[in-house]
Design an enzyme around this catalytic site. Structure first.
Site, short mmCIF file in Angstrom:
data_model
loop_
_atom_site.label_atom_id
_atom_site.label_comp_id
_atom_site.label_asym_id
_atom_site.label_seq_id
_atom_site.Cartn_x
_atom_site.Cartn_y
_atom_site.Cartn_z
N GLU A 207 -87.21 -16.77 42.77
CA GLU A 207 -87.07 -16.71 41.43
C GLU A 207 -88.44 -16.98 40.48
O GLU A 207 -88.44 -17.79 39.57
CB GLU A 207 -85.83 -17.25 40.55
N GLU A 344 -78.62 -11.40 44.15
CA GLU A 344 -77.88 -12.48 43.35
C GLU A 344 -77.22 -12.06 42.17
O GLU A 344 -77.80 -11.20 41.65
CB GLU A 344 -78.64 -13.68 42.98
#
Ligand SMILES: *[C@@H]1O[C@H](CO)[C@@H](O)[C@H](O)[C@H]1NC(C)=O
Ligand SMILES: *[C@@H]1O[C@H](CO)[C@@H](O)[C@H](O)[C@H]1NC(C)=O
Ligand SMILES: *[C@@H]1O[C@H](CO)[C@@H](O)[C@H](O)[C@H]1NC(C)=O
Ligand SMILES: *[C@@H]1O[C@H](CO)[C@@H](O)[C@H](O)[C@H]1NC(C)=O
Ligand SMILES: *[C@@H]1O[C@H](CO)[C@@H](O)[C@H](O)[C@H]1NC(C)=O
Length: 432
Positions: A207, A344
């Protein structure tokens, strides 16, 4: 995954702009048992490869091989083919005594401007065990080199120790000393498993964003600065120089840098959505077009990303926003000609999961996603330390159940589990 939201505004319009011209990625010759890409699809030993996967950052934190085995067995029985885990676990020097006492897994210790590598039985040997056990159960691993967030010792440890206070988070991506330290760690991990068919892909960072949860972004990481794209380009080339065969991807949330991002309204003021306006730092289309980024990944947490929109009677729905986000990514990936993994996603609540995941997973299958990876499968019946060992950051194994951050579901929750078991069957049919 990060349980914290940024901007929460009302989404009024969403349209696509600035698409790349399609070009078809050609197949690279790889050793037997390695997954590669071929014309926009994954391929394993000459057959297409599509999968349901799992996220399990806690696997290398388990202290017994029995629990690692049990987890892979549980995943295999649910049809999981790919597991993503952290290839980093770094601690501060001040945490070392506690880590030694509690048996906490750590690979790097920071107590000066140079980290110290831990290759012993409480260190990288635990990751070795996870990778080799995965192989035993026919599962392949996505291994991530560092974290944008503070959790499990991410990029902020490099910044704090190498640059000190006053540095901004985006310096992680531009400071040459940090880049050298990151690359020396990456080299250790890649060289360790370079010949292993149990590695599905390398991932540059979890991320990546201009900012982190503890350090703000600086003035040089702004929409159009290409700070992250430049870093992704350089690091994917670096990994490719070490390992010609395994696939490489970003690990990013998949934010766009659109010319015309959706307009949002908050308290009567219009602005653009950070997931589309480049503010977070990523440019999904541009980065997916890089020669050594083999496939696209993105994450999806509308419930925590837009809490102020998510109230009864609003036009926003978690499932609806998610479907749009999925559509935007599959369209981009198809235009570029590379496979796409929903890497995710999560929402809270048993009933929410059973209904919303069904819609999302059905759409992923329908729209041609090559992989679907919920955050996160849980495992029951772990035996470690009687079942109550604090791992870190309040994650714990409670009565034998793997850590639950609110998004975990277990095999006893069949209304959720069945969604993924069924999806795994569809993916298996598409892998023949
Ligand atoms: C970290 O550094 C400090 C100061 O140099 C030293 O006192 C301490 O023992 C070190 N801790 C570890 C774990 O190396
Ligand atoms: C590491 O530990 C030192 C104390 O030894 C503390 O001052 C510092 O804030 C810690 N750094 C990080 C990044 O946690
Ligand atoms: C929902 O959308 C309708 C039609 O665009 C609009 O009139 C209404 O104000 C919106 N409701 C909310 C709560 O934003
Ligand atoms: C289910 O989702 C709704 C909408 O996002 C949220 O308000 C609610 O708290 C969730 N339920 C649980 C039990 O988490
Ligand atoms: C399934 O097991 C978990 C972990 O023990 C527990 O928290 C959860 O309440 C159980 N779910 C159901 C539906 O029984």
């Amino acid at each position: 995954m990060r349980l914290c939201a940024f901007i929460s505004l009302l989404c009024l319009s969403s349209f696509v702009s600035g698409r790349n011209a399609p070009h078809s990625e050609r197949k690279r010759a790889v050793p037997e048992g390695f997954v590669t890409t071929n014309h926009g699809q994954f391929e394993l030993d000459g057959k297409p490869f599509n999968f349901v996967g799992a996220n399990s950052y806690w696997l290398p934190l388990l202290t017994t091989s029995d629990d690692v085995e049990k987890t892979f067995l549980g995943m295999r029985d649910q049809g999981v083919k790919v597991v993503r885990t952290w290839g980093f676990n770094a601690i501060n020097g001040s945490e070392l005594a506690g880590a030694l006492e509690s048996g906490l897994t750590y690979y790097q210790v920071w107590n000066s401007t140079k980290f110290v590598l831990n290759e012993d039985s409480q260190g990288l040997q635990r990751l070795d065990n996870v990778v080799s056990t995965a192989g035993k159960y026919g599962i392949k691993m996505i291994v991530t080199f560092t974290n944008n967030w503070i959790g499990y010792g991410g990029s902020d440890l490099y910044i704090n120790w190498m640059l000190g206070s006053g540095a901004t988070h985006d310096e992680f991506f531009t400071n040459e000393n940090i880049i050298s330290a990151y690359q020396s760690y990456v080299k250790t991990i890649v060289n360790r498993y370079k010949t292993s068919p149990s590695i599905f892909a390398w991932e540059l960072m979890n991320e990546a964003r201009c900012l982190s949860d503890t350090i703000p972004a600086g003035p040089n990481c702004v929409p159009g600065s290409e700070t992250l794209n430049t870093w992704y380009s350089r690091q994917s080339d670096f990994v490719r120089s070490l390992d010609p065969f395994h696939m490489i991807t970003t690990g990013g949330e998949g934010q766009f840098f659109w010319e015309n991002p959706p307009i949002l309204w908050s308290n009567g003021v219009a602005s653009t959505d950070y997931n589309f306006n480049g503010q977070a730092g990523e440019d999904f289309d541009k980065t997916l077009s890089l020669p050594n980024i083999d496939f696209g990944v993105y994450h999806m947490y509308p419930q925590t990303w837009y809490p102020q929109l998510d109230f009864p009677g609003s036009n926003f729905t978690v499932q609806g926003w998610g479907l749009g986000w999925m559509q935007d990514h599959i369209q981009a990936a198809k235009a570029i000609g590379k496979p796409l993994v929903l890497e995710e996603f999560g929402i809270s609540g048993l009933k929410n999961k059973s209904t919303v995941y069904k819609e999302w997973v059905d759409f992923a299958l329908e729209s041609g996603h090559a992989g679907v990876m919920p955050w996160q499968f849980g495992q029951l019946g772990l035996t470690e330390d009687g079942g109550n060992r604090l791992i870190k950051y309040a994650d714990m194994i409670l009565n034998g159940a793997s850590p639950n951050d609110g998004n975990t579901f277990y095999a006893n929750e069949t209304s959720i589990d069945d969604i993924f078991i069924n999806a795994a069957k569809v993916m298996a049919q598409r892998s023949q």
